[in-house]
Design a protein around this motif. Structure first.
Motif, PDB file in Angstrom:
ATOM      1  N   THR A 274      -5.386  -3.254  -4.907  1.00 53.53           N
ATOM      2  CA  THR A 274      -4.148  -3.724  -5.502  1.00 53.53           C
ATOM      3  C   THR A 274      -3.073  -4.071  -4.479  1.00 53.53           C
ATOM      4  OG1 THR A 274      -2.503  -3.252  -7.181  1.00 53.53           O
ATOM      5  CG2 THR A 274      -3.269  -1.375  -5.935  1.00 53.53           C
ATOM      6  N   SER A 275      -2.933  -3.248  -3.425  1.00 57.69           N
ATOM      7  CA  SER A 275      -1.886  -3.559  -2.448  1.00 57.69           C
ATOM      8  C   SER A 275      -2.452  -3.634  -1.035  1.00 57.69           C
ATOM      9  CB  SER A 275      -0.752  -2.535  -2.505  1.00 57.69           C
ATOM     10  OG  SER A 275       0.412  -3.087  -1.924  1.00 57.69           O
ATOM     11  N   SER A 279      -0.472  -3.143   2.401  1.00 59.89           N
ATOM     12  CA  SER A 279      -0.807  -2.142   3.413  1.00 59.89           C
ATOM     13  C   SER A 279      -1.255  -2.793   4.716  1.00 59.89           C
ATOM     14  CB  SER A 279      -1.876  -1.181   2.875  1.00 59.89           C
ATOM     15  OG  SER A 279      -3.079  -1.866   2.620  1.00 59.89           O
ATOM     16  N   THR A 284      -0.806   0.547   7.299  1.00 59.15           N
ATOM     17  CA  THR A 284      -1.423   1.818   7.643  1.00 59.15           C
ATOM     18  C   THR A 284      -2.679   1.430   8.438  1.00 59.15           C
ATOM     19  OG1 THR A 284      -2.168   1.725   5.347  1.00 59.15           O
ATOM     20  CG2 THR A 284      -0.575   3.426   5.893  1.00 59.15           C
ATOM     21  N   PHE A 374      -6.871  12.911   7.038  1.00 63.38           N
ATOM     22  CA  PHE A 374      -6.232  12.685   5.735  1.00 63.38           C
ATOM     23  C   PHE A 374      -6.955  11.526   5.053  1.00 63.38           C
ATOM     24  CE2 PHE A 374      -2.806  14.487   8.305  1.00 63.38           C
ATOM     25  CZ  PHE A 374      -2.267  15.431   7.449  1.00 63.38           C
ATOM     26  N   MET A 376      -6.390   9.283   1.637  1.00 60.93           N
ATOM     27  CA  MET A 376      -5.488   9.090   0.493  1.00 60.93           C
ATOM     28  C   MET A 376      -5.907   7.866  -0.295  1.00 60.93           C
ATOM     29  SD  MET A 376      -1.844  10.071   2.112  1.00 60.93           S
ATOM     30  CE  MET A 376      -1.842  10.252   3.879  1.00 60.93           C
ATOM     31  N   GLN A 378      -8.858   6.726  -0.858  1.00 65.09           N
ATOM     32  CA  GLN A 378      -9.985   5.982  -0.298  1.00 65.09           C
ATOM     33  C   GLN A 378     -11.226   6.870  -0.406  1.00 65.09           C
ATOM     34  OE1 GLN A 378      -9.232   4.050   3.473  1.00 65.09           O
ATOM     35  NE2 GLN A 378     -11.336   3.395   3.751  1.00 65.09           N
ATOM     36  N   SER A 448       6.334  -0.347  -5.256  1.00 65.88           N
ATOM     37  CA  SER A 448       5.921  -1.752  -5.313  1.00 65.88           C
ATOM     38  C   SER A 448       4.551  -1.936  -4.695  1.00 65.88           C
ATOM     39  CB  SER A 448       6.938  -2.637  -4.589  1.00 65.88           C
ATOM     40  OG  SER A 448       6.990  -2.344  -3.212  1.00 65.88           O
ATOM     41  N   HIS A 473       4.448   9.318  -1.939  1.00 53.76           N
ATOM     42  CA  HIS A 473       5.843   9.460  -1.476  1.00 53.76           C
ATOM     43  C   HIS A 473       6.134  10.946  -1.335  1.00 53.76           C
ATOM     44  CE1 HIS A 473       6.498   5.770  -4.177  1.00 53.76           C
ATOM     45  NE2 HIS A 473       6.724   5.333  -2.968  1.00 53.76           N
TER      46      HIS A 473
ATOM     47  N   LEU B 168      -7.088   7.868   6.550  1.00 55.50           N
ATOM     48  CA  LEU B 168      -7.704   6.721   5.886  1.00 55.50           C
ATOM     49  C   LEU B 168      -7.038   6.523   4.535  1.00 55.50           C
ATOM     50  CD1 LEU B 168     -11.539   7.299   6.478  1.00 55.50           C
ATOM     51  CD2 LEU B 168     -10.125   5.483   7.457  1.00 55.50           C
ATOM     52  N   GLY B 169      -6.736   5.276   4.219  1.00 56.98           N
ATOM     53  CA  GLY B 169      -6.200   4.978   2.897  1.00 56.98           C
ATOM     54  C   GLY B 169      -4.843   4.314   2.975  1.00 56.98           C
ATOM     55  N   GLY B 170      -4.510   3.583   1.919  1.00 59.49           N
ATOM     56  CA  GLY B 170      -3.231   2.879   1.879  1.00 59.49           C
ATOM     57  C   GLY B 170      -3.274   1.673   0.955  1.00 59.49           C
ATOM     58  N   ALA B 171      -4.459   1.048   0.855  1.00 62.25           N
ATOM     59  CA  ALA B 171      -4.548  -0.205   0.095  1.00 62.25           C
ATOM     60  C   ALA B 171      -4.400   0.003  -1.409  1.00 62.25           C
ATOM     61  CB  ALA B 171      -5.858  -0.917   0.404  1.00 62.25           C
ATOM     62  N   THR B 172      -4.522   1.258  -1.874  1.00 58.66           N
ATOM     63  CA  THR B 172      -4.310   1.526  -3.297  1.00 58.66           C
ATOM     64  C   THR B 172      -2.907   2.089  -3.533  1.00 58.66           C
ATOM     65  OG1 THR B 172      -5.109   3.787  -3.109  1.00 58.66           O
ATOM     66  CG2 THR B 172      -6.748   2.120  -3.569  1.00 58.66           C
ATOM     67  N   LEU B 173      -2.129   2.205  -2.458  1.00 55.34           N
ATOM     68  CA  LEU B 173      -0.832   2.883  -2.558  1.00 55.34           C
ATOM     69  C   LEU B 173       0.322   1.889  -2.542  1.00 55.34           C
ATOM     70  CD1 LEU B 173      -1.573   5.744  -0.012  1.00 55.34           C
ATOM     71  CD2 LEU B 173      -2.103   5.672  -2.447  1.00 55.34           C
ATOM     72  N   ASP B 174       1.499   2.403  -2.860  1.00 61.36           N
ATOM     73  CA  ASP B 174       2.696   1.572  -2.873  1.00 61.36           C
ATOM     74  C   ASP B 174       3.116   1.199  -1.452  1.00 61.36           C
ATOM     75  OD1 ASP B 174       2.733   1.941  -5.579  1.00 61.36           O
ATOM     76  OD2 ASP B 174       4.271   3.509  -5.548  1.00 61.36           O
ATOM     77  N   GLU B 177       4.995   3.956   0.049  1.00 69.08           N
ATOM     78  CA  GLU B 177       4.147   5.064   0.500  1.00 69.08           C
ATOM     79  C   GLU B 177       3.508   4.728   1.849  1.00 69.08           C
ATOM     80  OE1 GLU B 177       2.975   7.023  -3.773  1.00 69.08           O
ATOM     81  OE2 GLU B 177       1.715   5.378  -3.110  1.00 69.08           O
ATOM     82  N   ASN B 178       3.019   3.494   1.956  1.00 67.17           N
ATOM     83  CA  ASN B 178       2.463   3.074   3.235  1.00 67.17           C
ATOM     84  C   ASN B 178       3.503   3.180   4.339  1.00 67.17           C
ATOM     85  OD1 ASN B 178      -0.416   1.856   3.251  1.00 67.17           O
ATOM     86  ND2 ASN B 178       0.455   1.210   1.299  1.00 67.17           N
ATOM     87  N   GLU B 195      -5.845   4.127   9.490  1.00 63.36           N
ATOM     88  CA  GLU B 195      -6.488   2.946   8.912  1.00 63.36           C
ATOM     89  C   GLU B 195      -6.484   2.989   7.396  1.00 63.36           C
ATOM     90  OE1 GLU B 195      -6.798   0.416  11.460  1.00 63.36           O
ATOM     91  OE2 GLU B 195      -8.721   0.066  10.479  1.00 63.36           O
ATOM     92  N   ASN B 196      -6.615   1.805   6.790  1.00 61.62           N
ATOM     93  CA  ASN B 196      -6.796   1.736   5.337  1.00 61.62           C
ATOM     94  C   ASN B 196      -7.984   0.848   5.021  1.00 61.62           C
ATOM     95  OD1 ASN B 196      -6.027  -1.031   5.178  1.00 61.62           O
ATOM     96  ND2 ASN B 196      -3.889  -0.430   5.309  1.00 61.62           N
ATOM     97  N   GLN B 197      -8.084   0.409   3.775  1.00 67.66           N
ATOM     98  CA  GLN B 197      -9.254  -0.343   3.328  1.00 67.66           C
ATOM     99  C   GLN B 197      -9.210  -1.815   3.756  1.00 67.66           C
ATOM    100  OE1 GLN B 197      -7.330   1.747   1.582  1.00 67.66           O
ATOM    101  NE2 GLN B 197      -8.385   2.643  -0.164  1.00 67.66           N
TER     102      GLN B 197
END
Ligand code: SF4
Lengths: 857, 200
Positions: A274-275, A279, A284, A374, A376, A378, A448, A473, B168-174, B177-178, B195-197
């Motif tokens: 979705t984002s 990202s 990230t 961590f 999150m 994924q 967002s 958050h 790992l992660g971020g592409a599903t988050l706001d 948040e990122n 890293e993220n997706q």
């Protein structure tokens, strides 16, 4: 996406999805859009209803193919041969849009005399070092001009870079508008793609010549002043060791046909999560800071802020503003702790030393370098290449925190994972301390997302998540608060960054930080007054502004106006740019490089394709979109080279690609790409056949991680005779957590399977629903057979090659289960992005099941 | 708020009622088939589920990056319905099978509502409080970071980083948040394995 970034200046979709409805021809390639981006595909069908030609080029015949006018089947991984053939066709028959491409691309620019390509060097470009397995781009430069890259990292490791790029202030890049010069980009392209003939396309891709020619003719026919075409791609391109160059080939084609920056034209990158765009914008990711600024590198001239700014600031083009964005980011992060001595806090930033992306991370976990992790939202056990290596890596960790809405495969690897199942490890032997924390979903928190076409859209908090569910958050903010208090009294130099970090967000009664306050910091404000800035043009490099991500600046221009939350679409009679719905970066511009929708004099190319035009009376560009140009820069503006112009002053009024230092699209890319200035077809790292085009089989610069747990098949290894391509399903999502653990979607696609061509299945005695075992040197999985004609076998040089298709969503968690496809895949990737190559690898197939392991009695 | 209720009737009355309810005779008599003729005793008693909602908010589909807009309806703090937002120029009220599963996602029986902890070598989870988990994680993060922190290379070049923690992660988050994750992990702790997706 470095491919679009290097060619057009920004690595993102050039057009909004709804604009596809205005296309006269849509090529979907590297994507099964009807099934994986179904709602966006509606716009393709709307275009079709209005008479557009829809083309699907793909190894599989899918619902996208079924709805297309033309389906061009091709061998997985042969996309550059196909696209190269299209470029060849367009050049050979003079079908390119001359009035557009000549002024708006670097076709006429003259390249350094040292440059040699795969024609001369049989598959290599000049500058290759066999020892370091890397290219030096020195010989790819323009004659007498060093070009900095328009990607996040402008700096190129070459001698005297910082001095050499200053030549850009002195005059335009060397050109031959007659296109006769043997080293102008046009002539180089003609030579480079000469061997990509229809015959070669048929041989290399397996696509019948007539079908290929039908595609070429449709694309050419639907370009020019009156018509435009769009290309949609997804991970079917990026997930290759040549993924960036596949997109590059498409980008070259679109610029030659004059399809960029115009209604119904361009390249739409269809992204998965979705984002995922958001990202990447606010990364990230290890190698960038927010807004496509490079993360400082220990081995580059990034020692202090002055060096970093000197190395990374392009002399000409929009990126000349780089220092304003970098300093404003530092101000946002370190506030008053930043000063002249520490470079506004630049001295706090961590330096990277190499590739720290997910593939090497996997290896680093396995080798005990990474001790805490961590995770999150994924699910790397399912989504990561070489899943057994991932699981061995997780078992080496001291601790891992998983944050998701339910127990994922990753969270339970120590109980249900392959290593336990096979008896290799018992849970008692796995020393990883694991935390599983419930996470809130989008209706349970405000914030967002940025969609696939750069559109920021806010979502409200409507309900609370169950029990201890919290947003990221909340988690990040409270973890930060705890850490800041643990480090509060430290006087050690290394702890000053966390102490200095600004972390004062207002929280509500449940302790949830105010996401709008974070978005305001991202938008930027004056410092220290904290008055919101209108857009990035207000940012300064003297520390008087703070901005968390300059390309998002303008999303929150004043108190109470969160434009990501704007929900005013155009009516049926409106222009259809929907400027009142959400906020698109940059500056709410919907179509990138839209200055190119007008001719050099500023007139629309045609009434039918009108988007931006120059109004002489007003002295301003006009458009129903926001103009991606200086609004008052006249079309006949020419830089005054006597004055050594910098930044946008060095870009003429008819150069629409403002992020590129010379203002034109880079068909030939002198800097920024690690595997060559032009795309060339290479076989996947694992292929059943040798490269029909060059002596060099695979991309020489492809990333390979040599590791005992990551063996790679040699080209043509008879033990692994078939091609395997992984793919996604409509009813499942990525690593599967949000669909396999949800009853409705799980029920729709309840179990893993593998698509097997009829002929191959017959020869092995396999019928649909039989169990089969797929294997590679990394591992084996069992799954059900789906015998089908949707994946055609191909004949290459007399050999019949079969392709298998395998959905990769499945794992052991949830209601819909299946063996993990990524047990089969290898940790290898594209040299530019370190993206893996799971769309094309080799494997073996046999009927039957796997023996059950000791752990599974 | 109206409740869905079906009248209880005896079997004969029921069949007589069913006959009277049967729409075909009414259609044959010329009643419009999409309105009057289609009505029945049961359909007259039905009320839209959304009528019960005491709150509605705008949302965005949490699955793919098309970015379909949604409306989430809630009653007493619980979601009761999720549908496509008809105003959106992207989806105009539609959702694909994944987007339409958002309601099922929010209410999945698999959802976790408390924190779990698995000690090294343990064979099962144990339940822990959010506060305990947060404190323990902060403590571990600090210890692991400090152990793996490298301030400078031998030649004095700044590194300011730790290789010993990854994320790992971020592409599903706001986006927000990122932003906080990148700011804290990179800008604060010096983590580089972040890293993220985007690449997977
Ligand atoms: S509804 Fe379907 S197409 Fe729309 S964003 Fe969600 S997953 Fe993507």
């Amino acid at each position: 996406m470095p491919s679009l970034g290097a060619t057009y200046g920004r690595g993102a979709a050039t057009l909004p999805q709804w604009d596809l409805a205005n296309s006269d021809c849509v090529l979907v390639m590297g994507s099964n859009m009807a099934e994986n981006h179904p709602i966006a595909f509606r716009f393709v069908l709307q275009a079709k209803q209005r008479g557009a030609t829809v083309i699907h080029a793909d190894p599989r015949f899918t619902r996208t193919s079924a709805l297309a006018d033309i389906h061009a089947p091709l061998r997985a991984g042969s996309d550059i041969a196909f696209l190269g053939g299209l470029i060849h066709h367009v050049l050979e028959h003079d079908l390119w849009f001359r009035d557009y491409a000549l002024p708006y691309t670097n076709l006429s620019t003259i390249v350094d005399e040292e440059y040699q390509g795969p024609e001369e060097l049989d598959g290599l470009f000049s500058g290759w070092s066999e020892e370091s397995k890397r290219y030096s781009p020195q010989s790819w430069q323009y004659q007498g001009v060093m070009m900095p890259s328009s990607l996040a990292e402008a700096f190129i490791e070459t001698e005297g870079f910082c001095e050499a790029v200053k030549r850009l202030h002195e005059g335009p890049t060397p050109k031959d508008p007659t296109l006769q010069h043997p080293r102008c980009v046009y002539q180089i392209l003609k030579r480079h793609f000469a061997r990509y003939t229809p015959e070669m396309v048929e041989r290399a891709t397996g696509c019948p010549r007539e079908v290929f020619l039908k595609v070429a003719e449709a694309l050419a026919r639907n370009s020019g002043r009156e018509r435009t075409g769009a290309i949609c791609y997804a991970v079917g391109w990026t997930h290759h060791s040549t993924g960036v160059q596949m997109i590059r080939a498409a980008a070259i084609l679109q610029a030659l046909l004059g399809n960029v920056g115009r209604p119904g034209g361009g390249i739409l990158a269809l992204r998965g999560h979705t984002s995922i765009q958001g990202s990447t914008d606010i990364p990230t990711l290890y190698d960038m800071l927010p807004g496509y600024l490079p993360q400082p590198h220990a081995l580059k001239p990034h020692q202090d802020l002055a060096q970093y700014l000197e190395a990374e600031t392009n002399p000409t083009g929009w990126w000349h503003n780089f220092p304003k964005y970098a300093v404003s980011l530092l101000r946002a992060w370190y506030g008053g702790a930043g000063n002249k001595e520490n470079g506004f806090g630049y001295d706090f930033l961590p330096r990277i030393v190499g590739d720290h992306s997910q593939l090497p991370m996997t290896v680093a976990m396995r080798d005990g370098i990474i001790k805490g992790l961590f995770v999150m939202g994924q699910n790397p056990v399912v989504g990561g290449s070489n899943s057994l290596l991932v699981q061995r890596g997780l078992a080496q960790l001291d601790w891992m925190v998983v944050r998701d809405f339910a127990e994922t495969d990753t969270a339970s690897f120590w109980r249900d994972g392959h290593l336990v199942r096979s008896g290799e490890l018992r849970p008692e032997e796995i020393g990883t301390e694991v935390f599983l924390m419930p996470a809130s979903l989008s209706g349970e928190k405000a914030g967002s997302f940025t969609n696939t076409h750069r559109l920021l859209q806010w979502h409200d908090k409507v309900v609370d998540g169950p029990g201890d569910s919290r947003s990221e958050h909340w988690f990040t903010y409270h973890l930060g608060r705890r850490l800041k208090s643990l480090y509060a009294d430290s006087t050690r130099e290394e702890d000053q960054a966390i102490r200095a970090l600004t972390w004062d967000y207002p929280v509500d009664e449940e302790g949830e930080p105010d996401a709008e306050a974070v978005l305001q910091e991202i938008n930027g404000y004056t410092w220290p007054e904290r008055k919101l800035v209108q857009d990035f043009k207000e940012l300064k490099e003297d520390g008087s502004t703070a901005c968390g991500c300059w390309i998002y600046s303008g999303v929150f221009p004043e108190e109470g106006r969160n434009l990501a939350r704007a929900r005013k679409p155009d009516g049926p009679d409106g222009p259809g740019t929907h400027l009142g719905w959400g906020f698109a970066w940059p500056d709410n511009r919907r179509t990138l490089n839209n200055r190119a929708s007008a001719d050099p004099e500023g007139r629309p190319w045609s009434e039918r394709k009108r988007l931006v035009w120059w109004d002489e009376d007003k002295g301003e560009w006009q458009s129903p979109d926001k103009v991606d140009f200086i609004p008052t820069k006249r079309p006949d503006y020419e830089p005054d080279w006597e004055k050594k112009p910098a930044g946008m002053d060095a870009i003429s009024g008819h150069q629409p690609f403002i992020m590129i230092p010379d203002g034109v699209a880079g068909l030939f890319v002198p800097s920024g790409l690690k595997d060559g200035p032009l795309p060339a077809h290479f076989e996947p790292v694992e292929s059943p056949v040798s490269n029909p085009l060059y002596r060099q089989d695979a991309n020489p610069a492809a990333k390979r991680w040599e590791h005992a747990d990551n063996p790679i098949h040699a080209t043509g290894d008879p033990r692994f005779p078939h091609m395997l391509t992984t793919y996604r399903l409509t009813e499942q999502h990525s690593g599967g957590t949000p669909t396999r653990l949800v009853p409705t979607t799980a029920e729709l696609m309840p179990e893993g399977f593998c698509e097997i061509p009829t002929e191959l299945a017959a020869s092995l005695g396999i019928r649909s629903t039989d169990w089969v075992v797929l294997s590679t040197a990394r591992g084996e999985i069992e799954t059900r057979a789906l015998v089908t004609d949707r994946l055609q076998p191909f004949r290459l040089d007399g050999r019949l090659i079969f392709q298998l298709g395998l959905p990769w969503h499945y794992g052991w968690a949830g209601y819909a289960t299946g063996d993990i496809a990524n047990v089969l895949t290898a940790v290898v990737g594209d040299p530019n992005t370190a993206m893996h190559e799971n769309k094309a690898l080799t494997c073996a197939l046999r009927p039957g099941r796997l023996p059950r392991g000791k752990g599974e009695s | 708020m109206t409740e869905r209720r079906r009248p209880r009737r005896s079997l004969t009355r029921k069949s007589a009622g069913a006959l009277a309810d049967w729409s075909v005779p009414r259609q044959l008599r010329g009643a419009p088939d999409k309105t009057k003729a289609a009505e029945s005793a049961m359909s007259r008693g039905l009320r839209p589920r959304l009528e019960q909602a005491d709150k509605v908010g705008t949302s965005i589909c949490p699955y793919c990056a098309v970015g379909c807009a949604q409306l989430i309806y809630a009653k007493d703090g619980k979601p009761i319905h999720v549908e496509g937002d008809p105003r959106s120029p992207i989806n105009q009220g539609t959702l694909c099978p994944k987007g339409a599963a958002t309601f099922g996602l929010m209410l999945s029986p698999q959802r976790l509502d408390h924190c779990l902890h698995r000690a090294p070598g343990a064979g099962e989870w144990r339940r822990v409080t959010l506060d305990w988990a947060m404190d323990r994680i902060a403590h571990l993060a600090k210890r692991t970071r400090d152990e793996g922190y490298v301030a400078r290379l031998p030649d004095g070049t700044r590194l300011n980083h730790t290789l010993s923690i990854g994320s790992l992660g971020g592409a599903t988050l706001d986006n927000e948040e990122n932003y906080l994750i990148k700011k804290l992990f990179s800008g604060g702790l010096g983590m580089v394995f972040l890293e993220n997706q985007a690449r997977v």
